[in-house]
Design a protein around this motif. Structure first.
Motif, PDB file in Angstrom:
ATOM      1  N   THR A 230     -85.989 -36.022  34.333  1.00 29.76           N
ATOM      2  CA  THR A 230     -86.965 -35.183  35.061  1.00 29.76           C
ATOM      3  C   THR A 230     -86.956 -35.526  36.551  1.00 29.76           C
ATOM      4  N   ARG A 231     -86.887 -36.818  36.854  1.00 24.07           N
ATOM      5  CA  ARG A 231     -86.876 -37.226  38.273  1.00 24.07           C
ATOM      6  C   ARG A 231     -85.660 -36.635  38.986  1.00 24.07           C
ATOM      7  N   ALA A 232     -84.499 -36.746  38.330  1.00 25.07           N
ATOM      8  CA  ALA A 232     -83.273 -36.221  38.959  1.00 25.07           C
ATOM      9  C   ALA A 232     -83.369 -34.705  39.121  1.00 25.07           C
ATOM     10  N   ASP A 233     -83.948 -34.036  38.137  1.00 26.71           N
ATOM     11  CA  ASP A 233     -84.075 -32.576  38.184  1.00 26.71           C
ATOM     12  C   ASP A 233     -84.981 -32.155  39.349  1.00 26.71           C
ATOM     13  N   ILE A 234     -86.112 -32.845  39.492  1.00 27.00           N
ATOM     14  CA  ILE A 234     -87.051 -32.503  40.571  1.00 27.00           C
ATOM     15  C   ILE A 234     -86.410 -32.775  41.937  1.00 27.00           C
ATOM     16  N   SER A 235     -85.753 -33.923  42.075  1.00 23.06           N
ATOM     17  CA  SER A 235     -85.120 -34.246  43.369  1.00 23.06           C
ATOM     18  C   SER A 235     -84.082 -33.189  43.726  1.00 23.06           C
ATOM     19  N   ALA A 236     -83.305 -32.745  42.734  1.00 25.16           N
ATOM     20  CA  ALA A 236     -82.281 -31.721  42.995  1.00 25.16           C
ATOM     21  C   ALA A 236     -82.943 -30.400  43.400  1.00 25.16           C
ATOM     22  N   GLN A 237     -84.044 -30.074  42.748  1.00 22.46           N
ATOM     23  CA  GLN A 237     -84.742 -28.825  43.107  1.00 22.46           C
ATOM     24  C   GLN A 237     -85.251 -28.864  44.547  1.00 22.46           C
ATOM     25  N   VAL A 238     -85.734 -30.038  44.965  1.00 19.60           N
ATOM     26  CA  VAL A 238     -86.241 -30.161  46.342  1.00 19.60           C
ATOM     27  C   VAL A 238     -85.109 -29.877  47.334  1.00 19.60           C
ATOM     28  N   VAL A 239     -83.925 -30.446  47.049  1.00 23.81           N
ATOM     29  CA  VAL A 239     -82.798 -30.261  47.963  1.00 23.81           C
ATOM     30  C   VAL A 239     -82.336 -28.800  47.966  1.00 23.81           C
ATOM     31  N   HIS A 240     -82.340 -28.166  46.789  1.00 26.46           N
ATOM     32  CA  HIS A 240     -81.726 -26.838  46.688  1.00 26.46           C
ATOM     33  C   HIS A 240     -82.693 -25.683  46.915  1.00 26.46           C
ATOM     34  N   SER A 241     -83.993 -25.963  47.000  1.00 26.30           N
ATOM     35  CA  SER A 241     -84.937 -24.837  47.054  1.00 26.30           C
ATOM     36  C   SER A 241     -84.759 -23.978  48.310  1.00 26.30           C
ATOM     37  N   ALA A 242     -84.352 -24.596  49.435  1.00 28.28           N
ATOM     38  CA  ALA A 242     -84.158 -23.787  50.653  1.00 28.28           C
ATOM     39  C   ALA A 242     -83.046 -22.770  50.425  1.00 28.28           C
ATOM     40  N   TYR A 243     -81.968 -23.214  49.766  1.00 33.83           N
ATOM     41  CA  TYR A 243     -80.846 -22.295  49.511  1.00 33.83           C
ATOM     42  C   TYR A 243     -81.325 -21.127  48.644  1.00 33.83           C
ATOM     43  N   GLU A 244     -82.145 -21.449  47.645  1.00 38.55           N
ATOM     44  CA  GLU A 244     -82.634 -20.411  46.729  1.00 38.55           C
ATOM     45  C   GLU A 244     -83.509 -19.390  47.482  1.00 38.55           C
ATOM     46  N   ILE A 245     -84.388 -19.904  48.352  1.00 37.81           N
ATOM     47  CA  ILE A 245     -85.284 -19.001  49.101  1.00 37.81           C
ATOM     48  C   ILE A 245     -84.467 -18.141  50.073  1.00 37.81           C
ATOM     49  N   ILE A 246     -83.496 -18.758  50.743  1.00 36.56           N
ATOM     50  CA  ILE A 246     -82.677 -18.005  51.705  1.00 36.56           C
ATOM     51  C   ILE A 246     -81.890 -16.902  50.981  1.00 36.56           C
ATOM     52  N   ARG A 247     -81.392 -17.224  49.768  1.00 36.07           N
ATOM     53  CA  ARG A 247     -80.683 -16.195  48.986  1.00 36.07           C
ATOM     54  C   ARG A 247     -81.607 -15.016  48.670  1.00 36.07           C
ATOM     55  N   GLY A 248     -82.844 -15.313  48.376  1.00 35.59           N
ATOM     56  CA  GLY A 248     -83.781 -14.279  47.945  1.00 35.59           C
ATOM     57  C   GLY A 248     -84.425 -13.480  49.067  1.00 35.59           C
ATOM     58  N   LYS A 249     -84.773 -14.157  50.200  1.00 35.85           N
ATOM     59  CA  LYS A 249     -85.511 -13.436  51.246  1.00 35.85           C
ATOM     60  C   LYS A 249     -84.947 -13.631  52.657  1.00 35.85           C
ATOM     61  N   GLY A 250     -83.815 -14.311  52.754  1.00 32.16           N
ATOM     62  CA  GLY A 250     -83.120 -14.390  54.046  1.00 32.16           C
ATOM     63  C   GLY A 250     -83.582 -15.518  54.948  1.00 32.16           C
ATOM     64  N   ALA A 251     -84.742 -16.087  54.694  1.00 30.10           N
ATOM     65  CA  ALA A 251     -85.253 -17.189  55.530  1.00 30.10           C
ATOM     66  C   ALA A 251     -86.340 -17.915  54.761  1.00 30.10           C
ATOM     67  N   THR A 252     -86.558 -19.188  55.088  1.00 23.89           N
ATOM     68  CA  THR A 252     -87.763 -19.867  54.612  1.00 23.89           C
ATOM     69  C   THR A 252     -88.709 -19.889  55.810  1.00 23.89           C
ATOM     70  N   ASN A 253     -89.918 -19.446  55.644  1.00 24.30           N
ATOM     71  CA  ASN A 253     -90.795 -19.422  56.823  1.00 24.30           C
ATOM     72  C   ASN A 253     -92.265 -19.780  56.532  1.00 24.30           C
ATOM     73  N   LEU A 254     -92.801 -19.414  55.375  1.00 22.54           N
ATOM     74  CA  LEU A 254     -94.249 -19.588  55.203  1.00 22.54           C
ATOM     75  C   LEU A 254     -94.636 -21.059  55.041  1.00 22.54           C
ATOM     76  N   ALA A 255     -93.931 -21.781  54.168  1.00 17.16           N
ATOM     77  CA  ALA A 255     -94.279 -23.196  53.978  1.00 17.16           C
ATOM     78  C   ALA A 255     -93.948 -24.031  55.212  1.00 17.16           C
ATOM     79  N   ILE A 256     -92.845 -23.700  55.903  1.00 14.92           N
ATOM     80  CA  ILE A 256     -92.548 -24.452  57.129  1.00 14.92           C
ATOM     81  C   ILE A 256     -93.614 -24.140  58.180  1.00 14.92           C
TER      82      ILE A 256
END
Ligand code: 6V0
Length: 335
Positions: A230-256
């Protein structure tokens, strides 16, 4: 900036000098999200947006000003003339190229480094006492280039670092633990990027160390929630979430936007808040000379003190590797 500069904002002159002024450089997806969060939260009495795209900055400032009736008082102006930033208490830089789908943050480096080497001295010339926060990516490399382009005191120039990544981490831990996100204590350190490290050894949920936290697992069985998988899965999600958001909406902006305003308020309010911002490291030797994130006290002077945080041997080795990655990129870019 060319001869056809346009400034937009309230037509009435300000009576006296506004007490607190924040300037945002770059009125794109991230810059405007920061401005919007500042406005809604009442973080500052005066906001200035600067962007080389005159039409864009004009449109964003009009849109924000049309909402001022519904938010705490704030004077908002914008221009493609850097003079609009003069006299700022704090400047947030979001200008520059952004990641395209599949592109890493480090791929952006050369263009954004060249930009901040010119921009930072020009900003300080107009706002000699401002604290400058960099958000443009790759944020650690960009922050280092900005620091070396000026002789501002250490800590006055720093980067948003892994504050957003730590927010993502806390959200994911809170979801798994079934507790409010404010009850999670956990931090991501190192590069804001692929080599970042989750400090699981210090993570806690309501004061219970993450490794000991019991509860129903996703399959319904009771036991340790944050096991190695679970720890490894969560850490990987943290690293990859920006890529996922950029794929879906072109930018990450609200949380930043929200996480940046947390940093802005720590400076303007002299809050001495501990945040994992990116600062020029001086100690120990293996981290020295690079900008990366560690829990740091943020107050009116900027990033004022890096804390000596406890880590496992594996985490420390990861941090050293992150510093090496950053040092190599820095060496190829800053000449
Ligand atoms: P965007 O929407 O393309 O906006 C960038 C803006 O900068 C545009 O409006 C440009 O016109 C403007 N610009 C370009 N050059 C200049 C200049 N010299 N002076 C003033 N303005 C200029 O990009 P977006 O807002 O999505 O992203 C901005 C930066 O933030 C990128 O480098 C992202 O990678 C970075 N992010 C950093 C994050 C972090 O956690 N540190 C998170 C998200 C994005």
């Amino acid at each position: 900036v060319g001869p056809t500069q346009h400034t937009v904002g309230p037509t009435q002159p300000t009576v006296g000098r506004a007490k607190v002024k924040v300037s945002i450089v770059g009125a794109g997806a991230v810059g405007t999200a920061i401005a919007y969060a500042c406005l809604i939260r009442g973080s500052t009495e005066s906001l200035a947006l600067f962007d080389t795209n005159a039409d864009k900055v004009r449109a964003e400032v009009l849109d924000l000003n049309h909402g001022t009736q519904f938010a705490p008082p704030c004077r908002i102006e914008g221009s493609d003339d850097l003079a609009v930033t003069a006299g700022s208490d704090m400047i947030v830089v979001t200008a520059g190229a952004k990641q395209k789908p599949g592109q890493s943050r480090l791929d952006l480096a050369a263009a954004n480094v060249a930009l901040v080497q010119v921009l930072t001295p020009a900003l300080l010339e107009r706002s000699p006492d401002a604290v400058i926060l960099f958000v443009s990516n790759p944020v650690d490399i960009v922050t280092h280039a900005a620091i070396t382009a000026t002789d501002a005191p250490p800590g006055r120039i720093f980067g948003s670092g892994t504050v957003l990544d730590s927010g993502r981490l806390r959200f994911l831990i809170a979801e798994r633990a079934g507790v409010a996100v404010e009850n999670v204590h956990a931090v991501v350190v190192g590069e804001h990027g692929d080599s970042e490290i989750t400090l699981w050894s210090g993570a806690a949920i309501g004061g219970v160390p993450a490794a000991e936290f019991q509860g129903p697992a996703l399959d319904g069985t009771s036991g340790t929630v944050f096991d190695a998988v679970t720890r490894a899965d969560i850490s990987a999600q943290v690293v990859h979430s920006a890529y996922e958001i950029i794929r879906g909406k072109g930018a990450t902006n609200l949380a930043i936007g929200l996480s940046t305003v947390r940093i802005v308020e720590a400076v303007l309010g002299d809050q001495h808040r501990v945040l994992p911002v990116s600062t020029l490291q001086t100690d120990p030797e293996e981290l020295s000379g690079v900008c990366l994130s560690l829990p740091t006290v943020v107050d009116s002077r900027g990033a004022s003190r890096v804390l000596d945080v406890a880590m496992s041997d594996e985490e420390r080795a990861g941090l050293r590797a992150s510093a090496r990655t950053l040092r190599e990129v820095q060496a190829t870019l800053e000449r």
